[in-house]
Design a protein around this motif. Structure first.
Motif, PDB file in Angstrom:
ATOM      1  N   ASN A 286       0.941  -1.033  -0.051  1.00  7.03           N
ATOM      2  CA  ASN A 286       0.027   0.126  -0.067  1.00  7.03           C
ATOM      3  C   ASN A 286       0.632   1.290  -0.009  1.00  7.03           C
ATOM      4  N   ASP A 287       0.713   2.039  -0.851  1.00 14.13           N
ATOM      5  CA  ASP A 287       1.284   3.316  -1.145  1.00 14.13           C
ATOM      6  C   ASP A 287       0.300   4.355  -0.411  1.00 14.13           C
ATOM      7  N   GLU A 288       0.806   5.273   0.697  1.00 10.57           N
ATOM      8  CA  GLU A 288       0.056   6.289   1.245  1.00 10.57           C
ATOM      9  C   GLU A 288      -1.439   5.820   1.560  1.00 10.57           C
ATOM     10  N   GLN A 289      -1.373   4.538   2.144  1.00  5.12           N
ATOM     11  CA  GLN A 289      -2.708   3.933   2.591  1.00  5.12           C
ATOM     12  C   GLN A 289      -2.279   3.288   3.863  1.00  5.12           C
ATOM     13  N   TYR A 290      -2.834   3.704   5.082  1.00  3.56           N
ATOM     14  CA  TYR A 290      -2.346   3.161   6.396  1.00  3.56           C
ATOM     15  C   TYR A 290      -3.213   1.896   6.581  1.00  3.56           C
ATOM     16  N   HIS A 373       6.080  13.004   4.674  1.00  3.22           N
ATOM     17  CA  HIS A 373       5.907  12.861   3.110  1.00  3.22           C
ATOM     18  C   HIS A 373       4.630  12.898   2.536  1.00  3.22           C
ATOM     19  N   THR A 374       3.478  13.288   3.413  1.00  5.24           N
ATOM     20  CA  THR A 374       2.340  13.267   2.754  1.00  5.24           C
ATOM     21  C   THR A 374       1.140  14.042   3.645  1.00  5.24           C
ATOM     22  N   LEU A 375       0.355  14.692   3.044  1.00  7.18           N
ATOM     23  CA  LEU A 375      -0.806  15.361   3.695  1.00  7.18           C
ATOM     24  C   LEU A 375      -2.246  14.383   3.700  1.00  7.18           C
ATOM     25  N   LEU A 376      -1.949  13.360   2.990  1.00  7.10           N
ATOM     26  CA  LEU A 376      -3.320  12.541   3.103  1.00  7.10           C
ATOM     27  C   LEU A 376      -3.828  12.024   4.174  1.00  7.10           C
ATOM     28  N   PRO A 377      -4.998  12.239   4.716  1.00  7.61           N
ATOM     29  CA  PRO A 377      -5.321  11.689   5.853  1.00  7.61           C
ATOM     30  C   PRO A 377      -5.517  10.182   6.174  1.00  7.61           C
ATOM     31  N   GLU A 378      -5.723   9.598   4.829  1.00  7.38           N
ATOM     32  CA  GLU A 378      -5.702   8.098   4.988  1.00  7.38           C
ATOM     33  C   GLU A 378      -4.121   7.574   5.278  1.00  7.38           C
ATOM     34  N   ALA A 379      -3.173   8.413   5.111  1.00  6.25           N
ATOM     35  CA  ALA A 379      -1.960   7.632   5.284  1.00  6.25           C
ATOM     36  C   ALA A 379      -1.394   7.906   6.601  1.00  6.25           C
ATOM     37  N   THR A 462      -1.416  22.467   8.208  1.00  4.08           N
ATOM     38  CA  THR A 462      -2.704  21.760   8.413  1.00  4.08           C
ATOM     39  C   THR A 462      -2.365  20.705   9.325  1.00  4.08           C
ATOM     40  N   VAL A 463      -1.888  19.460   8.744  1.00  4.76           N
ATOM     41  CA  VAL A 463      -1.500  18.101   9.762  1.00  4.76           C
ATOM     42  C   VAL A 463      -0.722  18.587  10.897  1.00  4.76           C
ATOM     43  N   LEU A 464       0.418  19.383  10.878  1.00  3.88           N
ATOM     44  CA  LEU A 464       1.058  19.509  12.047  1.00  3.88           C
ATOM     45  C   LEU A 464       0.908  20.885  12.642  1.00  3.88           C
ATOM     46  N   LYS A 465      -0.227  21.502  12.312  1.00  5.09           N
ATOM     47  CA  LYS A 465      -0.534  22.876  12.799  1.00  5.09           C
ATOM     48  C   LYS A 465       0.036  23.000  14.305  1.00  5.09           C
ATOM     49  N   SER A 663      -1.700  16.175 -10.443  1.00  4.85           N
ATOM     50  CA  SER A 663      -2.267  15.743  -9.110  1.00  4.85           C
ATOM     51  C   SER A 663      -3.069  17.202  -8.856  1.00  4.85           C
ATOM     52  N   THR A 664      -4.247  16.946  -8.101  1.00  7.46           N
ATOM     53  CA  THR A 664      -4.874  18.037  -7.438  1.00  7.46           C
ATOM     54  C   THR A 664      -3.831  19.004  -6.473  1.00  7.46           C
ATOM     55  N   ALA A 665      -3.999  20.107  -6.631  1.00  8.75           N
ATOM     56  CA  ALA A 665      -3.173  20.975  -5.799  1.00  8.75           C
ATOM     57  C   ALA A 665      -3.279  20.505  -4.315  1.00  8.75           C
ATOM     58  N   GLY A 666      -2.219  20.486  -3.649  1.00  7.80           N
ATOM     59  CA  GLY A 666      -2.024  20.217  -2.226  1.00  7.80           C
ATOM     60  C   GLY A 666      -2.187  18.983  -1.832  1.00  7.80           C
ATOM     61  N   LYS A 667      -2.009  18.033  -2.797  1.00  8.57           N
ATOM     62  CA  LYS A 667      -2.147  16.616  -2.619  1.00  8.57           C
ATOM     63  C   LYS A 667      -0.834  15.905  -2.763  1.00  8.57           C
ATOM     64  N   GLU A 668       0.041  16.362  -3.801  1.00  4.78           N
ATOM     65  CA  GLU A 668       1.273  15.404  -3.930  1.00  4.78           C
ATOM     66  C   GLU A 668       2.416  16.272  -3.239  1.00  4.78           C
ATOM     67  N   ALA A 669       2.917  15.520  -2.176  1.00  9.33           N
ATOM     68  CA  ALA A 669       3.901  16.182  -1.421  1.00  9.33           C
ATOM     69  C   ALA A 669       4.758  16.790  -2.262  1.00  9.33           C
TER      70      ALA A 669
END
Ligand code: GPQ
Length: 836
Positions: A286-290, A373-379, A462-465, A663-669
């Motif tokens: 799995n890539d970027e999927q916890y 390496h990512t902002l995706l919440p599912e990771a 965002t994630v680490l604000k 990629s959608t802006a803000g998604k690809e680290a």
């Protein structure tokens, strides 16, 4: 360490065959290895025997550098970077070692003289695919640059018996095949059984008071697993430094086996053994999927504990005190996969080495750096508390104590802010309880970085604000980079020669010097050669495609390439919508002026990611229709190439005209493929995402095809209640594209097959394909127009290559060394042990 004993004289002849670089010596050494290691004579030898004989011949030539390096580091007690990563996507070693040793041409000639084809032997290597994609490949590029910059470094990870699966395509669908990469042996590694260590799991803890009256804890585990290190040399480019990649393999401990045997439990003993060995059996695909699987946590704990114990062994061997740990080692956590290291180092220092909390904590926090390496919440990795506590009963106690002290600090800085406390807590208590690995990494590290300028800003916002509010001084950016040795010199020898003929070869180590080819961008002769080279490489790829898929592609068409993991955020399906748009245009007007294009895709989908697998089927289904429609008459071709891996990547980047980074802006680290394409002279069509932003800054906006919403616009659109259906309803062209899919046109009339895709786009469209659709189509039209002017296109292409200096991983590693690791080069002098 003691200096190595001097070998008896008289061994010079053997040494010469193992180090000598003349064609005659190389040939003799090769035949010797074929005979004595493979046990074959030429008439019986297979291609693989030849590959192995060559690999050993090259490895012999690395060994002196490798041992000299280890000896120097030991003698000088050199400060060392330890790069902890669950993935190292190394790619084939042979070609890279030939380049870095500087003996590619000699070996090529020696093989030719023996009637062998070096290219065929290079293709023979089964690559170690011990990673999923960008994150693992970045680790590999960083090892190359660390060695090239003569920085003492160790890569630590897992020696998976099965790496990333091999991908086959059957009836347009992905099928996964196990990757048996060790099947024919691995000539690049050396096992080091004397440095094996043990890792504990499960059981319970007991506290006691030691002879000094201190409170101590003893952990009584349920099982113990042995970690066996396998070392691979990582040679720098034209330096003597050969660092080590140390990968751990899991084995049953003998004591446990024998215990079960003695009690007559033969089955139990064998079961225990195979259970233990499961830990390093397979890479999670799995890539970027916890994935909250206990075996994954066992893997993380396994390599982290082995590696930290190994560092302590090294420290002690060099007669350094444990207090010196953070001076001897800087340990980088490659994402949160190794974040348990924070608790494990605390445990080792306190429970195994008798240190007190404050001292251990001071050492720990000075040791680690954490890269997000990512902002995706599912990771985001969060382990269910129950699972975590059962597997790691001692670590959960330590984490509670870290948390207690940390939250006290938070209360002082931010009084009366319970929301903040619960967000910062290492334990998520909002519902079912979880351990938050990113929080552990942040508290336990002295530096936290993102992987591109935009990404590092978004991490803070965002994630680490909350962590940024708490510790602003810890946060930095290190923009990713890639190694030009593998991705230009090895992958693109023709372009390498052309550039070198103009500006010499200094650029290979100092990529900024590529700027010096800018002056030739307007030189018609240079442009011509640059373009001829691109054409020749495209022809090679066309031949390869023909042999793999039986599809004929026109090498003079625009090669429009998207290769990367399949993920909805990367929007391979937006690319597919553009293909359908062009197809519809031709169908509506068969004489429409369309710039001929070949669309190439490659990439694996996580086996459990339904939508990603459907996107692969979708692309193949479009190809099936488009490739055989006579109306299209060779103007469009769509090819999905199976089993995208490093070996294949090296073939693809140099052949690209257009690089899809959509990629959608803000998604690809960050993206790193974007850099490899551009270095090889491809132009980018891309969004303002990840490192695209910086690539565009470097190459110039006029040499980059930009489209799409910005990160802020994406956020605003979502906040305002995004309705994709509105775009469908108001855009005729888009509606025709979607309707064509929904009608079953690409699925033999089956209107159900791509229904999930269509429904998702019309009613959810989390990644805003429909919002970006028109902008993308318009931008692609500009690409088509630009490609019609060959001369201008080639100029832009040259300027892309010329201005990519920033994206060498050498620059990234220099940034890490200066800003985070505080480590200096240690040059290695080549000593000849035999000349005594
Ligand atoms: N990346 Cl968290 C991965 O390849 N796998 C992962 O699990 C995570 C990140 C990538 C990321 O998507 C790319 O944008 C980066 O360029 C790459 O890591 C290296 O930083």
């Amino acid at each position: 360490m003691q200096t190595l004993p001097t070998p008896p004289s008289g061994s010079v002849q053997i040494e010469d065959d193992r180090t000598g670089l003349s064609i005659e010596t190389l040939k003799r050494a090769f035949l010797d290895n074929l005979f004595y290691i493979q046990g074959k004579f030429p008439a019986l030898a297979s291609k693989n025997d030849y590959y192995m004989a060559l690999a050993y011949t090259v490895r012999d030539r690395l060994l002196r550098r490798w041992l000299n390096t280890a000896e120097t580091y030991t003698n000088t007690q050199a400060r060392t970077v330890c790069y902890l990563s669950a993935e190292f996507l190394m790619g084939p070693h042979l070609g890279n070692n030939l380049i870095n040793l500087g003996i590619y041409d000699q070996i090529n000639q020696a093989m030719t003289e023996l009637g062998l084809d070096l290219n065929e032997l290079l293709q023979q290597e089964e690559e170690p695919g011990l990673g999923n994609g960008g994150l693992g490949r970045l680790a590999a590029c960083y090892l190359d640059s660390l060695a090239t910059l003569e920085i003492p470094a160790l890569g630590y990870g897992i020696r998976y018996e099965f790496g990333i699966f091999d991908q086959e395509i059957r009836d347009g669908w992905q099928v996964e095949i196990t990757d048996k990469w060790l099947r024919y042996g691995n000539p690049w590694e050396i096992a080091r059984p004397d440095w094996a260590v043990e890792v504990k799991y499960g059981g319970h803890t007991e506290s006691f008071i030691d002879e000094h009256g201190n409170y101590r804890v003893r952990w009584v585990p349920f099982k113990v697993v042995k970690g066996l290190p396998y070392d691979t040399p990582i040679l720098g480019y034209k330096v003597n430094t050969a660092n080590t990649l140390r990968l751990w393999s899991a084995e049953a401990t003998e004591s446990f086996d024998f215990g079960a045997f003695n009690s007559g439990d033969y089955f139990g003993a064998v079961h225990q053994k195979s259970n233990s060995e499961n830990i390093s059996k397979v890479l999670y695909p799995n890539d970027e999927q916890y994935q909250g699987k206990v075996l994954r946590l066992e893997q993380q704990m396994f390599f982290v504990s082995c590696s930290l114990q190994d560092m302590i062994r090294i420290l002690q061997m060099q007669n350094m005190s444990l207090e010196k740990f953070p001076e001897k080692f800087s340990v980088q956590l490659n994402d949160t996969h190794p974040a348990i290291a924070v608790a494990e180092l605390m445990r080792l220092l306190m429970d195994e080495h008798g240190m007190q909390w404050d001292n251990a904590w001071n050492i720990t926090t000075r040791t680690f750096g954490y890269t997000n390496h990512t902002l995706l919440p599912e990771a985001l990795e969060r382990w269910p508390l129950k699972l975590f506590s059962e597997l790691l009963p001692r670590h959960i106690e330590i984490i509670y104590e870290i948390n207690r002290r940390f939250l006290d600090d938070v209360r002082i800085k931010f009084p009366d802010d319970p929301g903040r406390l619960s967000r910062l807590s290492l334990i998520d208590e909002s519902g079912e309880k979880y351990v938050r690995m990113a929080n552990l990494a942040c508290v336990g590290s002295s530096a936290i970085n993102g992987v591109a300028a935009l990404h590092s800003e978004l991490v803070k916002q965002t994630v680490l604000k909350d962590f940024y509010d708490m510790y602003p001084e810890k946060f930095t950016n290190v923009t990713n980079g890639v190694t030009p040795r593998r991705f230009v010199v090895l992958s693109n020898p023709r372009m390498t020669s052309l550039i070198t003929s103009k500006i010499g070869d200094n650029w290979i180590k100092h990529l900024d010097e590529l700027r010096r080819i800018e002056q030739f961008a307007d030189d018609p002769g240079f442009r011509y050669e640059f373009r001829q080279i691109k054409q020749a490489i495209k022809q090679d790829l066309a031949n390869h495609i023909k042999s793999e898929t039986d599809v004929e592609v026109d090498p003079s068409s625009l090669f429009d390439i998207q290769v990367k993991r399949i993920h909805e955020y990367k929007r391979q399906h937006l690319n597919a919508l553009h293909i359908i748009h062009l197809y519809n245009r031709i169908k509506a007007n068969p004489s429409a002026e369309i710039t001929p294009r070949t669309f190439l895709f490659g990439g694996k989908a996580a086996p459990g990611y339904y939508m990603a697998k459907l996107i692969i089927k979708f692309i193949n289904s479009i190809g099936e229709v488009v490739n055989r429609d006579p109306d299209v008459a060779g103007r469009l071709k769509v090819v999905f190439l199976k089993d995208y891996n490093v070996k294949f990547a090296q073939r693809v980047y140099p052949a690209a005209d257009l690089s899809e980074q959509i990629s959608t802006a803000g998604k690809e680290a960050s993206g790193t493929g974007n850099m490899k394409f551009s270095m090889n002279g491809a132009l980018t069509i891309g969004t303002l995402d990840g490192a695209n932003v910086e690539i565009r800054e470097e190459v110039g906006a006029e040499n980059f095809f930009l489209f799409g919403l910005t990160t802020e616009e994406v956020a605003a659109k979502k906040a305002a209640g995004y309705r994709p259906i509105d775009y469908y309803e108001s855009n005729n062209d888009l509606r025709q594209v979607i309707d064509r899919i929904a009608s079953g046109f690409f699925s033999h009339g089956d209107t159900g097959l791509f229904r999930p895709l269509v429904d998702n786009l019309l009613h959810k469209d989390e990644y805003l394909l429909l919002a970006d659709y028109q902008s993308y189509i318009d931008c692609q039209e500009q690409v088509s127009q630009a490609y019609r002017n060959w001369d201008h296109w080639t100029r832009m292409s040259i300027l892309n290559t010329a201005r990519m200096g920033k994206f060498s991983s050498d620059r990234s590693i220099r940034d890490y060394c200066q800003n985070i690791w505080k480590v200096q080069p240690v040059p290695i002098e080549l000593k000849d042990y035999t000349q005594s």
